[in-house]
Design a protein around this motif. Structure first.
Motif, PDB file in Angstrom:
ATOM      1  N   VAL A 171       0.835  -1.209   0.000  1.00 58.61           N
ATOM      2  CA  VAL A 171       0.000   0.000   0.000  1.00 58.61           C
ATOM      3  C   VAL A 171       0.869   1.259   0.000  1.00 58.61           C
ATOM      4  CG1 VAL A 171      -1.613   1.355   1.406  1.00 58.61           C
ATOM      5  CG2 VAL A 171      -2.014  -1.085   1.042  1.00 58.61           C
ATOM      6  N   GLY A 230     -13.791   3.598   3.099  1.00 54.92           N
ATOM      7  CA  GLY A 230     -12.499   3.112   3.560  1.00 54.92           C
ATOM      8  C   GLY A 230     -11.767   3.973   4.557  1.00 54.92           C
ATOM      9  N   ILE A 264      -8.592  -3.375  -1.110  1.00 52.66           N
ATOM     10  CA  ILE A 264      -7.275  -3.151  -1.708  1.00 52.66           C
ATOM     11  C   ILE A 264      -7.132  -3.934  -3.016  1.00 52.66           C
ATOM     12  CG2 ILE A 264      -4.782  -3.376  -1.351  1.00 52.66           C
ATOM     13  CD1 ILE A 264      -5.318  -3.280   1.629  1.00 52.66           C
ATOM     14  N   VAL A 307      -5.867   1.458  -2.132  1.00 51.96           N
ATOM     15  CA  VAL A 307      -6.994   1.342  -1.209  1.00 51.96           C
ATOM     16  C   VAL A 307      -8.191   2.048  -1.830  1.00 51.96           C
ATOM     17  CG1 VAL A 307      -7.860   1.839   1.110  1.00 51.96           C
ATOM     18  CG2 VAL A 307      -5.429   1.305   0.771  1.00 51.96           C
ATOM     19  N   PHE A 314      -5.394   3.118   6.480  1.00 48.72           N
ATOM     20  CA  PHE A 314      -5.153   1.682   6.426  1.00 48.72           C
ATOM     21  C   PHE A 314      -3.823   1.335   7.100  1.00 48.72           C
ATOM     22  CE2 PHE A 314      -3.218  -2.048   4.580  1.00 48.72           C
ATOM     23  CZ  PHE A 314      -4.225  -2.993   4.694  1.00 48.72           C
TER      24      PHE A 314
END
Length: 366
Positions: free
Chosen positions: A40, A282, A321, A327, A354
């Motif tokens: 990420v 998210g 993801i 994300v 995240f």
């Protein structure tokens, strides 16, 4: 109606797919969490869409530093140092605006490693200037931190300065500004924050409401507050005189947010009208996961009550993801709930949330 039905189908399909994936993946193994955090981080670093010292990146780089602490990746540390050097360790321009010192959280964290005064001097100058000069925010709004997002952006910076420089006056400064925001925006019946004064209600109950008639409370706005509380409490000494105020606030909000979590593990963009906002969001969910996992790890939240919720959220967040590390399902920049996002929608603060969540989920004891 057709669009809404299609959207619901996409959401259900996505979560069904993630359930199949979850059956074959230990999403709580340290190896998986570290690898995902690196993925990420890498994707978002390569897909920057804002100035690096902007508030959006203030939240992102807070997550990136958490990823470094978790993985000890020299490459991540080098990237953070390069970011600071590129920006001459300067915060964003407005000395009196909470957004503009959000990036300073990362500067201070890096200073603690490298001990180079350049990394924090401009931040220190901005915060001290704020004590002496009435800035535009106070002139316009009466208080400096007039929107709830500010409680993620600025308090951790002041707390980090207090601890790093061994100067409690920064805690005192934070207490004053934080309480002003709390008095204005915190709803003591709902145990949630209004985004700003435009989202308050009068004694007759008049104000902005959702389609179901309930008051409008924004998921990410309250996620900002929860994430900021954790970052503040992590710095604040256990015996600090006002610590109990922040712990009480944190526990009240955690209890309320737990009751608003949806069956898929995520929170909707609007907390009190989830039916009008199909599909999880998210960024708000990421901050809530981070905050609740931290509370479990530090013995503030009851593990039996909150661990199942955190586990559900972490699995759901991982379903957002892409294989490349983006994300998705992150609401774009705004001040209230929106419907204009989908699996392709991303923002740097979504990745930051995240990464922060991962930094605490990895510490959960099985």
């Amino acid at each position: 109606m057709k669009k809404r039905t299609l959207l619901l189908f996409i959401v259900v399909f996505a979560f069904n797919q993630s359930s199949i994936y979850a059956q074959n993946t230990d999403m709580f193994s340290p190896k998986y969490i570290k690898e995902t955090m690196v993925k990420v981080t890498d994707w978002q670093m390569k897909n920057q869409i804002h100035k690096e010292t902007d508030w959006t990146n203030g939240a992102f780089f807070a997550g990136v530093f958490a990823a470094y602490e978790t993985t000890k990746s020299p490459r991540i540390l080098d990237s953070l140092m390069a970011m600071g050097e590129r920006n001459l360790w300067l915060p964003h321009p407005r000395f009196d605006h909470a957004d503009d010192i959000a990036i300073s959280q990362t500067y201070i964290d890096l200073y603690r490693i490298k001990k180079d005064r350049r990394m924090i001097q401009a931040t220190l100058d901005s915060v001290l200037k704020m004590r002496k000069i009435k800035g535009n925010e106070v002139k316009k709004h009466g208080i400096a931190w007039w929107w709830c997002d500010a409680l993620f952006m600025a308090p951790p910076t002041l707390a980090k300065l207090a601890v790093t420089l061994k100067d409690p006056s920064f805690f005192v400064q934070n207490d004053s500004l934080y309480k002003q925001c709390y008095d204005l925006l915190y709803n003591k019946e709902e145990h949630l924050f209004a985004r700003d004064a435009n989202y308050l209600w009068n004694a007759q109950g008049e104000g902005k409401k959702e389609a179901n008639g309930k008051k409008l409370f924004w998921s990410r706005g309250n996620g900002w507050v929860m994430g900021g509380l954790v970052k503040l409490l992590k710095e604040m000494p256990k015996n600090y005189p006002t610590r109990s105020f922040y712990v009480t606030l944190y526990k009240e909000m955690a209890t309320r947010l737990l009751s608003l979590q949806q069956a898929d593990g995520l929170w909707r963009a609007s907390l009190l009208d989830p039916a009008s906002y199909p599909g999880g969001e998210g960024s708000g969910s990421g901050f809530d996961c981070y905050a609740m996992a931290w509370g479990i790890n530090n013995g503030i939240l009851n593990k039996a009550t909150y661990l199942p919720a955190v586990q559900k959220t972490w699995k759901a967040l991982n379903s957002l993801i892409t294989p490349a590390g983006k994300v998705g399902w992150v609401q774009p920049i705004g001040a209230d709930p929106r419907r204009n996002f989908n699996s392709e929608s991303f923002e740097v603060y979504g990745a930051g949330a995240f990464l922060l969540a991962g930094s605490e989920v990895i510490k959960l004891k099985k």
